[in-house]
Design a protein around this motif. Structure first.
Motif, PDB file in Angstrom:
ATOM      1  N   ILE A  41      23.032 -45.898 -26.746  1.00 52.44           N
ATOM      2  CA  ILE A  41      23.378 -47.267 -27.120  1.00 52.44           C
ATOM      3  C   ILE A  41      22.929 -48.180 -25.983  1.00 52.44           C
ATOM      4  N   TRP A  42      22.213 -49.244 -26.326  1.00 52.36           N
ATOM      5  CA  TRP A  42      21.518 -50.032 -25.295  1.00 52.36           C
ATOM      6  C   TRP A  42      22.451 -50.623 -24.236  1.00 52.36           C
ATOM      7  N   ASN A  43      23.669 -50.987 -24.607  1.00 54.72           N
ATOM      8  CA  ASN A  43      24.574 -51.599 -23.631  1.00 54.72           C
ATOM      9  C   ASN A  43      25.725 -50.672 -23.226  1.00 54.72           C
ATOM     10  N   ASP A  44      25.485 -49.379 -23.333  1.00 51.18           N
ATOM     11  CA  ASP A  44      26.462 -48.392 -22.867  1.00 51.18           C
ATOM     12  C   ASP A  44      26.341 -48.275 -21.345  1.00 51.18           C
ATOM     13  N   LYS A  45      27.370 -48.700 -20.648  1.00 51.29           N
ATOM     14  CA  LYS A  45      27.341 -48.728 -19.180  1.00 51.29           C
ATOM     15  C   LYS A  45      27.301 -47.324 -18.566  1.00 51.29           C
ATOM     16  N   ASN A  46      27.575 -46.309 -19.368  1.00 53.57           N
ATOM     17  CA  ASN A  46      27.620 -44.943 -18.837  1.00 53.57           C
ATOM     18  C   ASN A  46      26.269 -44.233 -18.883  1.00 53.57           C
ATOM     19  N   VAL A  47      25.272 -44.868 -19.450  1.00 53.82           N
ATOM     20  CA  VAL A  47      23.964 -44.224 -19.575  1.00 53.82           C
ATOM     21  C   VAL A  47      23.171 -44.403 -18.285  1.00 53.82           C
ATOM     22  N   TYR A  63      21.426 -57.202 -30.710  1.00 53.64           N
ATOM     23  CA  TYR A  63      20.837 -57.780 -29.500  1.00 53.64           C
ATOM     24  C   TYR A  63      20.885 -59.307 -29.516  1.00 53.64           C
ATOM     25  N   HIS A  64      20.729 -59.911 -30.713  1.00 55.38           N
ATOM     26  CA  HIS A  64      20.667 -61.367 -30.811  1.00 55.38           C
ATOM     27  C   HIS A  64      21.993 -62.028 -30.462  1.00 55.38           C
ATOM     28  N   ASN A  65      23.078 -61.278 -30.540  1.00 57.40           N
ATOM     29  CA  ASN A  65      24.383 -61.813 -30.150  1.00 57.40           C
ATOM     30  C   ASN A  65      24.651 -61.673 -28.657  1.00 57.40           C
ATOM     31  N   HIS A  66      23.775 -60.953 -27.966  1.00 55.37           N
ATOM     32  CA  HIS A  66      23.933 -60.711 -26.524  1.00 55.37           C
ATOM     33  C   HIS A  66      22.551 -60.813 -25.866  1.00 55.37           C
ATOM     34  N   LEU A  67      21.823 -61.873 -26.176  1.00 53.85           N
ATOM     35  CA  LEU A  67      20.400 -61.923 -25.824  1.00 53.85           C
ATOM     36  C   LEU A  67      20.154 -61.779 -24.330  1.00 53.85           C
ATOM     37  N   GLN A  68      20.854 -62.538 -23.504  1.00 51.15           N
ATOM     38  CA  GLN A  68      20.569 -62.478 -22.071  1.00 51.15           C
ATOM     39  C   GLN A  68      20.853 -61.093 -21.503  1.00 51.15           C
ATOM     40  N   ALA A  69      21.946 -60.485 -21.950  1.00 47.42           N
ATOM     41  CA  ALA A  69      22.257 -59.128 -21.487  1.00 47.42           C
ATOM     42  C   ALA A  69      21.169 -58.155 -21.935  1.00 47.42           C
ATOM     43  N   PHE A  70      20.661 -58.352 -23.134  1.00 42.75           N
ATOM     44  CA  PHE A  70      19.599 -57.491 -23.663  1.00 42.75           C
ATOM     45  C   PHE A  70      18.326 -57.645 -22.838  1.00 42.75           C
ATOM     46  N   LEU A  71      17.963 -58.886 -22.540  1.00 42.59           N
ATOM     47  CA  LEU A  71      16.756 -59.130 -21.745  1.00 42.59           C
ATOM     48  C   LEU A  71      16.915 -58.590 -20.328  1.00 42.59           C
TER      49      LEU A  71
END
Length: 289
Positions: A41-47, A63-71
């Motif tokens: 999962i892209w925003n899984d802090k454990n990866v 991703y569109h709901n968390h764009l800056q974090a995604f970028l």
């Protein structure tokens, strides 16, 4: 070589009307081919992303709901030297619908578009500017028809305030309402630039949104080779090859007109079909070998 196929923390609404868990089908197929593949999962802090040689961006549907974090996450992958598919440069460009202007500037057929910047106001003149009595207004950063609305010239007064409220949060794109959408939106799938297959998404009666979770239906007609060739021209304009691309559009006077070029997280309509999964596998091995 260790590979991860990246998705998101799943929400049921995106799976409504879909018969296959496409990510699971794909990962199992790639494993059966002998590849070392795991889901993430892209925003899984454990990866620990540094443990992968290749990160395949498959379905980060939020991703569109968390764009800056995604970028920021994409930038982190680049600093680690991980190979990212699709390439980070392409994904960043494709994340904002201003990319449609870049494509139109190359004289390729694209549904006419105008942009409303954050904090601006919707005005009656836009109907004349786009030569339409009905417009579709959608966020420049969005997916799945989120916050997408239509507005007609004769209902301008009652809807303009709603759009102005939306404009307080982000930039928006305006396009003429294309009546041909009632005949369906074509999706042409390409893997490493090679045509694989297509689908036709048709909105439910009285709606314009073709997504299955909005009640749209999906069929798999045999496309005209001319339209496949047309769809492929959009990929030739890209600066880098892509593992996957979904070219979405409508036919107007038998000419394919682009609505979206999906290079981040498109559903691929693989449907558990081994032939289509093989097409993906071949493209992936070509790009990582």
């Amino acid at each position: 070589m260790k590979i991860t196929v990246v998705g998101y923390k799943k929400e049921a609404k995106f799976s409504q009307g879909v018969t296959n868990d496409e990510d699971t089908d794909l990962i199992n197929f790639l494993k059966d081919k002998g590849l070392d593949v795991v889901p993430s999962i892209w925003n899984d802090k454990n990866v620990d992303w540094s443990c992968f040689n290749v990160v395949v961006i498959k379905s980060p549907w939020d991703y569109h709901n968390h764009l800056q974090a995604f970028l920021n996450w994409l930038d982190h992958l680049e600093t680690l030297g991980v190979k990212v598919l699709n390439p980070v440069e392409i994904i960043k460009w494709n994340s904002d619908k201003h990319y449609l202007k870049d494509i139109a500037d190359k004289q390729l057929p694209v549904i006419a578009s105008e942009y409303l910047e954050k904090g601006s106001s919707f005005e009656n003149r836009f109907f004349d500017l786009l030569n339409a009595d009905k417009l579709v207004v959608k966020p420049c950063v969005s997916a799945g028809a989120q916050n997408t609305v239509t507005i007609s010239r004769d209902h301008f007064e009652e809807r303009a305030k709603e759009i102005d409220q939306l404009l307080k949060d982000q930039n928006y794109l305006m396009q003429p309402f294309v009546e041909e959408i009632k005949n369906g939106e074509w999706s042409f799938l390409f893997f490493n630039g090679k045509y694989s297959h297509c689908s036709l998404k048709t909105p439910k009666e009285g709606d314009f949104r073709v997504q299955h979770y909005h009640g749209g239906s999906i069929s798999y007609p045999t496309p005209d080779p001319f339209h496949i060739e047309q769809a492929g021209t959009y990929l030739k304009s890209l600066p880098q090859p892509t593992l996957y691309a979904r070219v979405d559009g409508v036919l107007i006077d038998n000419i394919f007109n682009l609505m979206e070029l999906e290079l981040i997280e498109p559903y691929l309509f693989l449907n558990g079909d081994n032939t289509l999964l093989e097409n993906y596998y071949q493209a992936l091995t070509e790009m990582i070998s």
